[in-house]
Design an enzyme around this catalytic site. Structure first.
Site, mmCIF file in Angstrom:
data_model
loop_
_atom_site.group_PDB
_atom_site.id
_atom_site.type_symbol
_atom_site.label_atom_id
_atom_site.label_comp_id
_atom_site.label_asym_id
_atom_site.label_seq_id
_atom_site.Cartn_x
_atom_site.Cartn_y
_atom_site.Cartn_z
ATOM 1 N N LYS A 20 47.305 35.047 41.808
ATOM 2 C CA LYS A 20 47.038 36.320 41.252
ATOM 3 C C LYS A 20 45.423 36.174 40.840
ATOM 4 C CE LYS A 20 48.344 39.035 36.989
ATOM 5 N NZ LYS A 20 49.132 39.002 35.789
ATOM 6 N N GLN A 21 45.223 34.801 40.537
ATOM 7 C CA GLN A 21 43.592 34.961 39.959
ATOM 8 C C GLN A 21 43.275 33.485 40.063
ATOM 9 O OE1 GLN A 21 46.494 35.686 36.221
ATOM 10 N NE2 GLN A 21 44.110 35.088 35.215
ATOM 11 N N TRP A 47 43.772 34.385 25.816
ATOM 12 C CA TRP A 47 42.552 33.408 26.342
ATOM 13 C C TRP A 47 41.580 34.081 26.774
ATOM 14 C CZ3 TRP A 47 42.011 31.054 31.531
ATOM 15 C CH2 TRP A 47 42.352 31.937 32.562
ATOM 16 N N ASP A 48 41.594 35.425 27.317
ATOM 17 C CA ASP A 48 40.364 35.949 27.569
ATOM 18 C C ASP A 48 39.119 35.990 26.864
ATOM 19 O OD1 ASP A 48 43.011 37.344 28.543
ATOM 20 O OD2 ASP A 48 42.059 39.167 29.086
ATOM 21 N N GLU A 81 49.098 33.319 37.366
ATOM 22 C CA GLU A 81 50.580 33.706 36.929
ATOM 23 C C GLU A 81 51.499 33.968 38.123
ATOM 24 O OE1 GLU A 81 50.122 37.046 34.118
ATOM 25 O OE2 GLU A 81 49.233 35.690 32.429
#
Ligand code: BGC
Length: 752
Positions: A586-587, A347-348, A474
């Site tokens: 994580k993000q 998806w980046d 994640e």
């Protein structure tokens, strides 16, 4: 500031610099390894790669289950063309800092080439000047060229290789790097014909052919003629060039793969016959032409900070070098600069890279979207494997279109990729209002992906819920009602129903044909509309934030105080289940949703959510700090915005994540450019038009960039004043700090 330079031959930085000094053209990429030093091979990642070309290997599970993918794609390291060993009066040039003077390496961002030069001192104290240049042609994607130029008062010999003995890099201890199946290509044949050295290989499991033809040109710049001899031995073809005083060896390598070509042999010959006359400098000229038009629209100029300027141009250049432009390939997490994440596309692309190209390179954006359209059949097939009766489920990671994730909690469960892809198609529509494109390709992707929400969601007490998914974070897996997923699905289904009527009005006949083909009717669209309207978006009244998912806030907080620096990234030091039990990210997750779809939450919720999640976010993923930076700007936290931006913009140059050796972080490269455009400049594109709300960090003086919108080009320059200039096309409406303007020519507004 149009280069990345290094004059320090530091062995500890060799691997890192291989990534930083990679060259590529979106089709082929080569890491910045040393031509003359194949002996370093064991310690470095001497790789070249072809975008979209893959081998397919079995996935071996200890315990398998229904629907697990059984095979996965991998980006193979292809035949190595980098080696050219140099001998001076019979003495081999070796990489030894004590024998090298004036070492200098540079990646030229306007010339599109990498150059390395130094003076070498032989054992007998004589000096030689060596220059190595290489480029991946933007004009002819199949071509990679090298030049070795040696000046030495004596005998010069260069032994150059076309080497088929290649294996991928693997690292058992890092899940972000591949393990097993290192030998992905098999040699079929080496042969010479008409002075062309051919290396014919094949992806070992997928059986896709790949041919490289290499031809040399020798120039001896003094009277004495040079000589060239070829020899096939072991798994290589070696070519020896001999001369005196000044010898220049040019090597042109042409790659043709069996995915794009039906007749690889003839295609190589054909490309040779067209470009045989071209010298290295001719290709440099073509690079300059291509790059001058690229930079014209893509450059982001920074006023008052050379350090930031250097980093931003470096990032834009690497994105250009890695992005696939042929709808057969995409841009992998590490581009064509390394083997991290096995060369997979994530998806980046849609959430980080595409937004940048949508603004500055609409044709690249289109090609990336068409890649997704091309793999729609595999996504439909995957949906069936997952037990969904209708729709398409895009793979979390892939090259050819099949799901390649073997760890479903952080892979297949990230259903949000469906909405991310749809979001990107919708953005394209907002930029172009191109209904023909929507009808031809976008609509089918948007409808098929939207169907999945009806498959995996359900009604509960009058609200629409989506259970058992993983959001972008994640470190939190398989949850109910992930805010990011739900809000993206809400937007996705809203647009599906809207396009249904817009396209019907546009071309009833054509649209009805599409609906018939995919068996879509008004009832199903109505289901989507209702689910969208009733979508449950978790909100915690007490904290005034959007809860990341149903259970997030009831979990224990991660003990950050007692987590020492050496325990990051957490994924390398704790079992996933340990991580999943805590409030730790994580993000960016909810914060990312607030960026993409700010219209669904008020600013107070956005700020409070930012404050809450920021404390819990490790930024262990490279996709995080840029988003926090953009949203810090949105919340008015200007110092923070700058700090996050600096973290993002220097990430690879300073190797802050410690793994740039496995390739540059493509999403972050684009993310730090977005930090300027969407962050500092506050640029947004929505249904009702485009807007900006610029700020300038006190550490620099301003910036300038261009955007393409509805067929017009605008240049936005922010210093003390904001200047918006119409470069071409029809007048454009733009909102600046909540005031509406029409740009016919040029407008100037005072910066707040
Ligand atoms: C991130 C994902 C990302 C992947 C590839 C992972 O570490 O968590 O969001 O897609 O890297 O860049």
């Amino acid at each position: 500031m149009w280069q990345l330079a290094s004059n320090n031959l530091n062995f500890e930085r060799l691997l890192l610099e291989e990534s930083l000094f990679s060259i590529g053209n979106g089709y082929i990429g080569t890491r910045g390894c040393f031509e003359e030093a194949p002996e370093l091979m064991k310690n470095t990642i001497r790789g070249s790669y072809i975008n979209g070309y893959y081998d397919r290997v079995p996935i071996l599970y200890g315990e398998s289950a229904y629907g697990f993918p059984t095979v996965q794609d991998k980006l193979p390291r292809i035949m190595d063309t980098q080696t050219s060993m140099v001998f001076l009066d019979g003495e081999q040039v070796v990489i030894d800092a004590s024998k090298m003077k004036n070492y200098f390496r540079v990646l030229h961002l306007k010339k599109g080439l990498c150059e390395r030069r130094y003076t070498y001192i032989t054992n007998s104290g004589k000096e030689a000047r060596l220059i190595f240049r290489r480029l991946a042609s933007f004009a002819v994607n199949n071509i990679l060229c090298y030049e070795v130029d040696v000046e030495y008062d004596g005998e010069i010999e260069i032994i150059s290789l076309l080497d088929s003995d290649v294996s991928n890099h693997s690292d058992e201890s890092d899940p972000r790097v591949a393990t097993g199946h290192e030998k992905l290509l098999t040699l079929k044949k080496l042969h010479l014909k008409d002075e062309i050295a051919f290396c014919d290989m094949e992806a070992s499991f997928a059986k896709i052919p790949l041919l490289c033809g290499t031809k040399y040109k020798l120039e001896s710049k003094v009277d004495i003629e040079g000589t060239l001899e070829h020899c096939i031995q072991d798994q290589k073809i070696s070519t020896t060039a001999k001369g005196r005083k000044h010898l220049t060896l040019q090597k042109m390598c042409i790659f043709v793969d069996g995915i794009r070509s039906k007749d690889i042999y003839n295609d190589v010959i054909d490309i040779y016959s067209r470009y045989d006359r071209y010298s290295f400098d001719d290709f440099v000229r073509l690079q300059e032409e291509y790059l001058s038009s690229f930079w014209e629209n893509s450059d982001i100029e920074i006023y008052g900070s050379e350090k930031v300027q250097e980093a931003i141009r470096f990032q834009l250049f690497h994105l250009l070098q890695s992005v696939g432009k042929d709808k057969i390939s995409n841009i992998s997490a590490k581009g064509l600069t390394g083997e991290g994440y096995e060369g997979h596309y994530f998806w980046d692309t849609e959430i980080y890279v595409l937004p940048l190209f949508q603004m500055t390179q609409p044709e690249f954006a289109k090609q990336l979207l068409l890649y997704r359209f091309n793999i729609l059949p595999q996504a439909k097939e995957r949906a069936r494997q997952m037990g969904h009766k209708r729709g398409a489920a895009y793979p979390w990671r892939t090259i050819s279109g099949i799901e390649c994730s073997s760890y479903f909690p952080a892979g297949t469960a990230q259903y949000h990729i469906n909405a991310d892809i749809a979001y990107s198609f919708i953005q394209f529509y907002l930029y172009h209002r191109d209904k023909a494109f929507m009808l031809e390709s976008a609509a089918e992707v948007i409808f098929e992906t939207a169907r999945i929400w009806l498959e995996i969601g359900h009604w509960h007490k009058g609200e629409y819920h989506i259970d058992n998914v993983t959001g972008p974070d994640e470190y939190t897996a398989i949850v109910n009602n992930n805010f990011y997923t739900n809000v993206m699905a809400k937007y996705h289904m809203y647009w599906a129903s809207r396009l249904y009527s817009e396209l019907m009005d546009y071309d009833q006949n054509g649209f009805e044909k599409l609906c018939q083909r995919i068996n879509l009717d008004a009832d199903e669209i109505n289901e989507m509309k209702q689910a969208s309207e009733a979508m449950f978006l978790p909100y915690d009244k007490e904290l005034g934030i959007n809860e990341q998912d149903d259970s997030f806030l009831s979990k224990e907080l991660w003990d950050f105080e007692n987590t020492t620096e050496d325990k990051y990234p957490l994924l390398l030091h704790f079992h996933p289940l340990t991580i999943y039990r805590y409030q730790v990210l994580k993000q960016a997750d909810t914060v990312l949703a607030h960026f993409l779809l700010e219209e669904y939450s008020d600013l107070e919720t956005v700020k409070k959510s930012f404050d809450y999640y920021e404390k819990l976010t490790t930024h262990d993923s490279s996709l995080s700090s840029c988003i926090y930076g953009i949203m810090a700007s949105r919340c008015g936290y200007h110092d923070k915005a700058y700090d996050y931006f600096m973290e993002s913009v220097r990430m690879d140059l300073d190797d802050t994540h410690g793994n740039t050796k496995d390739g540059l972080h493509m999403a972050n490269l684009a993310g730090s450019c977005l930090s300027i455009i969407n962050g500092f400049a506050g640029y947004r594109i929505k249904e009702n038009g485009i807007s900006i709300a610029p700020t300038v960090p006190k550490q620099f003086e301003g910036y300038r960039f261009r955007i393409h919108y509805l067929g017009s080009w605008l240049e936005i320059k922010v210093q003390k004043y904001i200047q918006v200039k119409l470069l071409c096309g029809n007048s454009v409406n733009i909102t600046i700090y909540d005031h509406d303007y029409i740009v016919n020519d040029i407008i100037e507004v005072e910066r707040k």
